[in-house]
Scaffold this motif. Sequence first.
Motif, PDB file in Angstrom:
ATOM      1  N   GLU A   1      -1.442  22.331  43.368  1.00  0.00           N
ATOM      2  CA  GLU A   1      -1.188  21.860  42.015  1.00  0.00           C
ATOM      3  C   GLU A   1       0.236  22.251  41.632  1.00  0.00           C
ATOM      4  N   VAL A   2       1.032  21.268  41.217  1.00  0.00           N
ATOM      5  CA  VAL A   2       2.456  21.496  40.964  1.00  0.00           C
ATOM      6  C   VAL A   2       2.858  20.900  39.622  1.00  0.00           C
ATOM      7  N   TYR A   3       4.028  21.309  39.166  1.00  0.00           N
ATOM      8  CA  TYR A   3       4.577  20.730  37.941  1.00  0.00           C
ATOM      9  C   TYR A   3       6.091  20.869  37.961  1.00  0.00           C
ATOM     10  N   GLY A   4       6.760  20.092  37.089  1.00  0.00           N
ATOM     11  CA  GLY A   4       8.205  20.171  37.036  1.00  0.00           C
ATOM     12  C   GLY A   4       8.801  19.063  36.193  1.00  0.00           C
ATOM     13  N   MET A   5      10.104  19.164  36.026  1.00  0.00           N
ATOM     14  CA  MET A   5      10.904  18.129  35.363  1.00  0.00           C
ATOM     15  C   MET A   5      11.513  17.310  36.484  1.00  0.00           C
ATOM     16  N   THR A   6      10.969  16.123  36.733  1.00  0.00           N
ATOM     17  CA  THR A   6      11.190  15.504  38.041  1.00  0.00           C
ATOM     18  C   THR A   6      11.836  14.128  38.041  1.00  0.00           C
TER      19      THR A   6
ATOM     20  N   GLU B   1       9.360  30.828  37.113  1.00  0.00           N
ATOM     21  CA  GLU B   1       9.389  31.866  36.078  1.00  0.00           C
ATOM     22  C   GLU B   1       8.476  31.480  34.913  1.00  0.00           C
ATOM     23  N   ALA B   2       8.472  30.197  34.565  1.00  0.00           N
ATOM     24  CA  ALA B   2       7.588  29.735  33.499  1.00  0.00           C
ATOM     25  C   ALA B   2       6.136  29.996  33.849  1.00  0.00           C
TER      26      ALA B   2
ATOM     27  N   ALA C   1      17.428  23.205  42.850  1.00  0.00           N
ATOM     28  CA  ALA C   1      16.589  24.339  43.253  1.00  0.00           C
ATOM     29  C   ALA C   1      16.442  25.341  42.109  1.00  0.00           C
ATOM     30  N   HIS C   2      17.464  25.449  41.278  1.00  0.00           N
ATOM     31  CA  HIS C   2      17.363  26.390  40.150  1.00  0.00           C
ATOM     32  C   HIS C   2      16.308  25.937  39.157  1.00  0.00           C
ATOM     33  N   HIS C   3      16.148  24.630  38.989  1.00  0.00           N
ATOM     34  CA  HIS C   3      15.090  24.151  38.100  1.00  0.00           C
ATOM     35  C   HIS C   3      13.717  24.529  38.646  1.00  0.00           C
ATOM     36  N   GLY C   4      13.539  24.426  39.945  1.00  0.00           N
ATOM     37  CA  GLY C   4      12.287  24.876  40.530  1.00  0.00           C
ATOM     38  C   GLY C   4      12.070  26.361  40.324  1.00  0.00           C
TER      39      GLY C   4
ATOM     40  N   PRO D   1       7.825  21.513  31.192  1.00  0.00           N
ATOM     41  CA  PRO D   1       9.070  21.656  31.963  1.00  0.00           C
ATOM     42  C   PRO D   1      10.382  21.470  31.207  1.00  0.00           C
ATOM     43  N   LEU D   2      10.626  20.325  30.595  1.00  0.00           N
ATOM     44  CA  LEU D   2      11.942  20.109  29.975  1.00  0.00           C
ATOM     45  C   LEU D   2      12.234  21.139  28.899  1.00  0.00           C
TER      46      LEU D   2
END
Length: 333
Positions: free
Chosen positions: A88-93, A287-288, A279-282, A130-131
Amino acid sequence: MNTPAMQAVLLNANATPLQVADIARPVAGPGQVLVRIRASGLNPLDAKIRAGKAGHAQAQLPAILGIDMAGVVEAVGAGVTGFSVGDEVYGMTGGVGSVQGSLAQYAAVDADLLAHKPSNIAMRDAAALPLIFITAWEGLVDRAHVRAGQKVLVHGGAGGVGHIAVQIAIAFGADVYATGSAEQRDVITGYGATFIDYRAATVDEYVQQYTDGEGFDIVYDTVGGATLDASFVAARRYHGHVVSCLGWGTHALAPLSFRAATYSGVFTLMPLLTGKGRAHHGEIMAEAARLVEAGKIVVQVDPRRFGFDQADAAYDVIDAGGARGKLVIEIPA
C-alpha cells in the motif's frame, strides 16, 4: 494481443466538463511501479487547471487530473527495490506537466515519489495528505529549519497546508500560533496552536502580545497577497524567516530588510515538472507516514463521498469554497 484498458477522468479542454473514458492501461517502466489507485485527493490547484487558470502547472491537454493518490502496487518495473506487489503506497505523483494524474484506475508512477502508506489510516485519508504535507514540510523543515523552542506563526492555520504546518511545527517542539477567522478558533486550538483572529487584531498588536514586540522566529504564509506583506512585518529581527507557498505577487521587501530577516519560497511542483528532486518527495512522504503512525499528524478530510463520475461536482465544491477539509474521490475497481 489486446492492450489492457482502464477507466480515467479526462480533461479534454479547459472549462469543459470532465469525461470518464476507457484508455490504455499504462505499464511500469524502469524505475516505476504500476499502482492500482484506490483514492485520488483533490486540490484547489486541480480546479484551477480544469478552469485554465494555472499556467505554472504546465498541464498538457488532454490531461488526467489528480496530484495526490493512494493505492496498491500492481507491478514493479526494472530497477525498483523499495516496493513489492501488494504494498500500500501513497504520494504526490502527477496531474501536472505531462505526468498522468490520479483520477484513473491505474498509474505508472516514478517510485522515487512514493512511500508506504501509513498503516493506521484509510486510503482516502492517505490520498488527502501528500501535496499539503510536502508543501508544509518543505517550508518549515527544508527552508526554515524549524526546531524546539521557536515561536512559529502560521497564516491560515485551518486551511489545507496550514493545518498540517501547525501540526508539523508542534511535532518539532515549536510554540505555534495560527491566524484564522473567529469560526475557525476551535479547529486551530484543537491542533494545539494559539489562535489569532486576524480580523480582530492588527499585526503589530499580536506581535506585541505574543512576542513582546520581537517578532516570530518563523512565519509561514499559506494565503499570499496582503498576508505575505503582513508576514514580513511579523518576522523576528535578525533571525526571523518568512516562508510562503503563494509568494507570486509583487511585494515590498523593505519591512523584511529592515528586520534583517530572510525569505524563502516553496514551489512544490518542481520535482514533477523538472524530474529533479523526486526522491526527496518520497522521503518526505515517509516522514509523513512516521508522524501519522505516531499520532502527531491528522489530516482533515471532508466527510462527503464522491465517485468517479462526480469529479466535476467535487471540483465545483472547491471552486465555491465549500470544502470542509480535503475532498477525495474513491476509484472504482
